[in-house]
Design a protein around this motif. Structure first.
Motif, short mmCIF file in Angstrom:
data_model
loop_
_atom_site.label_atom_id
_atom_site.label_comp_id
_atom_site.label_asym_id
_atom_site.label_seq_id
_atom_site.Cartn_x
_atom_site.Cartn_y
_atom_site.Cartn_z
N UNK A 257 28.63 97.05 -2.03
CA UNK A 257 27.92 96.48 -0.57
C UNK A 257 26.57 96.40 -0.71
N UNK A 258 25.80 97.32 -1.06
CA UNK A 258 24.39 97.09 -1.18
C UNK A 258 23.99 95.93 -2.10
N UNK A 259 24.74 95.89 -3.23
CA UNK A 259 24.36 94.74 -4.04
C UNK A 259 24.58 93.37 -3.63
N UNK A 260 25.69 93.57 -2.63
CA UNK A 260 26.12 92.01 -1.92
C UNK A 260 24.94 91.72 -0.82
N UNK A 261 24.12 93.00 -0.36
CA UNK A 261 23.21 92.98 0.52
C UNK A 261 21.91 92.19 -0.02
N UNK A 262 21.63 92.76 -1.46
CA UNK A 262 20.65 92.13 -2.11
C UNK A 262 20.66 90.73 -2.32
N UNK A 263 22.13 90.02 -2.51
CA UNK A 263 22.29 88.74 -2.59
C UNK A 263 22.08 88.00 -1.47
N UNK A 264 22.85 88.52 -0.37
CA UNK A 264 22.83 87.82 0.76
C UNK A 264 21.52 87.75 1.81
N UNK A 265 20.99 88.96 1.61
CA UNK A 265 19.79 89.14 2.58
C UNK A 265 18.54 88.33 1.90
N UNK A 266 18.34 88.87 0.57
CA UNK A 266 17.12 88.57 -0.15
C UNK A 266 17.31 87.34 -1.10
N UNK A 267 18.15 87.51 -2.11
CA UNK A 267 18.32 86.45 -3.12
C UNK A 267 18.87 84.90 -2.82
N UNK A 268 19.59 85.18 -1.78
CA UNK A 268 20.07 83.84 -1.17
C UNK A 268 19.18 82.85 -0.48
N UNK A 269 17.96 83.50 0.03
CA UNK A 269 17.03 82.97 0.75
C UNK A 269 15.48 82.71 -0.16
N UNK A 270 15.59 83.72 -0.93
CA UNK A 270 14.08 84.11 -1.32
C UNK A 270 13.80 83.60 -2.74
N UNK A 271 14.88 83.40 -3.48
CA UNK A 271 14.96 83.18 -5.05
C UNK A 271 15.60 82.20 -5.49
N UNK A 272 15.20 80.99 -4.73
CA UNK A 272 15.80 79.34 -5.06
C UNK A 272 14.68 78.74 -5.75
N UNK A 273 14.95 77.87 -6.35
CA UNK A 273 14.07 77.11 -7.33
C UNK A 273 12.74 76.69 -6.88
N UNK A 274 11.63 77.18 -7.67
CA UNK A 274 10.43 76.77 -7.19
C UNK A 274 9.69 77.69 -6.01
N UNK A 275 10.59 78.67 -5.46
CA UNK A 275 9.91 79.42 -4.36
C UNK A 275 8.77 80.37 -5.02
N UNK A 276 7.95 80.50 -4.27
CA UNK A 276 6.71 81.48 -4.52
C UNK A 276 6.04 81.98 -3.14
N UNK A 277 6.19 83.39 -2.92
CA UNK A 277 5.92 83.73 -1.61
C UNK A 277 4.54 84.62 -1.45
N UNK A 278 4.09 84.88 -0.31
CA UNK A 278 3.29 85.86 -0.03
C UNK A 278 4.07 86.92 0.72
N UNK A 279 3.43 88.07 0.42
CA UNK A 279 4.35 89.42 1.06
C UNK A 279 4.51 89.16 2.60
N UNK A 280 3.41 88.81 3.31
CA UNK A 280 3.82 88.73 4.72
C UNK A 280 4.68 87.83 5.32
N UNK A 281 4.40 86.54 4.36
CA UNK A 281 5.55 85.44 4.87
C UNK A 281 6.99 85.95 4.55
N UNK A 282 7.21 86.29 3.36
CA UNK A 282 8.50 86.64 3.06
C UNK A 282 9.21 87.84 4.00
N UNK A 283 8.27 88.68 4.43
CA UNK A 283 8.85 89.88 5.32
C UNK A 283 9.11 89.25 6.38
N UNK A 284 8.52 88.61 7.15
CA UNK A 284 8.93 87.71 8.39
C UNK A 284 10.16 87.27 8.36
N UNK A 285 10.48 86.48 7.28
CA UNK A 285 11.63 85.77 6.93
C UNK A 285 12.87 86.73 6.72
#
Length: 311
Positions: A257-285
Motif C-alpha cells: 500500500x505504501x509502495x503504491x503511494x510512492x508511485x501514485x502520489x510521487x513518481x507518477x507526477x514528479x519523475x517523468x522525462x525531463x522533470x527537475x524540481x525545486x523543493x518548494x515547487x514540488x511540495x506544493x504540487x
C-alpha cells in the motif's frame, strides 16, 4: 489539472475543456501557489495537535475501530541539485486475512496519503497528524505500523505512537533470505531455491528462531559470509516477524500500500522525462496531489485561498 498532469499538457487540456486559454507557465505558478497555501494551512494544523487542539474529524475521514495501519516509505526525485528522497506515508484500514505468503487476502480500504519533501522526521510528524485527522488518539489507541527494515521508519513510529504493533514487510524479509541463499549456493541454483523455500516456510509460520539457527549454522561453513551478514538483520527485526500471529489477527504483512503511494502520489507526477524540481515547487504540487488521492479535494480546495486581508 496541475496536480494530475505535467503543466504543459495540463494547460492544453484545461483550454480544450473550458475554452479559456492559459499558458503552462501560468498554470504551473497557480498550482504551486495554491499548493503552497494549503501547505501553510496544514502546517498550522499540525502545530496545534501537540497542544491538544485536535480536529473535528468528519465522519468520512474517521476510521472505525479495527486494524488501523500506518506506513512510511520513500521515492527518489530529481531536484536542481541532484536526486533526493521524497517521503510518502499512508493511513488505512485493513480488511480480510492473509492466506498465502505475501499480503494474501488482506486489503487496504479508506486510504489517505501524505508526501514530504524533506527528512523522515518531518514525514513522521505528518504521519502523526494524518493519523489524528483519521480519528486515531496516539496516546490511547493501538495502531499497526508496517514498513521495510530502515531504522528511521521504526524511530518515527516509536516517537509518535505509544501503542503499536510493528510489522516488517514480508517481501523485504524474504529478500534478505535470498541474499543469504545466493551467497551460500550461487545465483539461480536449485540448492539456493530449496534452501530459501525452507526458510520462507519457517518464517511464514512465525518460526524466526529456526531461521536464525539456519543462518548461524550456514555462516560457519563454506561461503558463509552472506549468511553471517544477515544474522543481525533477523535478530534486530525478530519481534516484527511474528507472521503467523499477525495473520491470525488479520494484520497486513506486506507494504504494497505504501509502495503504491510512492508511485501514485510521487513518481507518477514528479519523475517523468525531463522533470527537475525545486523543493518548494514540488511540495506544493504533492500536497495538492495527496489530498486529491485521499478523496478530500473539496475540503482541501477551500484551504488553498490566501486568508482575507484585514482592513
Amino acid at each position: 489539472m496541475g496536480a494530475v498532469l505535467p503543466f504543459a499538457p495540463a494547460a492544453g487540456t484545461f483550454t480544450a475543456l473550458t475554452g479559456v486559454s492559459i499558458s503552462a507557465r501560468k498554470l504551473g505558478r497557480t498550482t504551486e501557489k495554491r499548493g503552497g497555501q494549503l501547505e501553510t494551512r496544514r502546517g498550522k494544523e499540525r502545530e496545534s495537535y501537540p497542544a491538544g487542539q485536535l480536529p473535528d474529524t468528519s465522519r468520512a475521514d474517521k476510521m472505525p475501530p479495527g486494524c488501523r495501519v500506518l506506513s512510511l516509505d520513500a521515492a527518489k526525485v530529481r531536484f536542481k541539485d541532484g536526486w533526493h528522497e521524497v517521503k510518502a506515508g499512508v493511513v488505512f484500514q485493513a480488511k480480510g486475512e492473509a492466506t498465502e505468503p505475501g499480503e494474501g487476502g488482506v486489503r487496504a480500504v479508506a486510504q489517505s496519503y501524505l508526501a514530504k519533501v524533506g527528512n523522515m522526521e518531518q514525514a513522521g510528524e505528518r504521519l502523526y497528524a494524518e493519523a489524528i485527522r483519521r480519528g486515531v488518539d496516539p496516546a490511547e489507541d493501538t495502531v499497526t505500523c508496517l514498513a521495510d527494515g530502515a531504522p528511521t521508519n521504526w524511530a518515527q513510529f516509536s516517537l509518535h505512537f505509544a501503542h503499536r504493533v510493528e510489522i516488517l514487510d514480508w517481501y523485504h524479509a524474504t529478500q534478505h533470505l535470498w541474499a543469504a541463499g545466493k551467497g551460500l549456493f550461487g545465483e539461480g541454483t536449485e540448492e539456493t531455491s530449496s534452501w530459501v523455500a525452507k526458510r520462507e516456510a519457517e518464517l511464514w509460520e512465525g518460526h524466526t528462531q529456526l531461521v536464525l539457527d539456519s543462518l548461524r549454522q550456514a555462516a560457519q561453513g563454506n561461503h558463509g559470509e552472506a549468511a553471517q551478514g544477515e544474522i543481525h538483520y533477523f535478530e534486530t527485526n525478530e519481534p516484527r516477524m511474528a507472521y503467523a500471529t499477525f495473520r491470525e489477527k488479520g494484520y497486513p504483512i506486506g507494504s504494497g500500500t505504501v509502495e503504491s503511494a510512492c508511485k501514485r502520489v510521487i513518481v507518477g507526477r514528479a519523475r517523468q522525462a525531463g522533470m527537475c524540481w525545486s523543493q518548494a515547487e514540488l511540495q506544493g504540487v504533492l500536497t495538492l496531489r495527496a489530498e486529491l488521492f485521499s478523496g478530500r479535494w473539496n475540503q482541501a480546495w477551500s484551504c488553498t485561498r490566501p486568508p482575507p486581508k484585514v482592513a
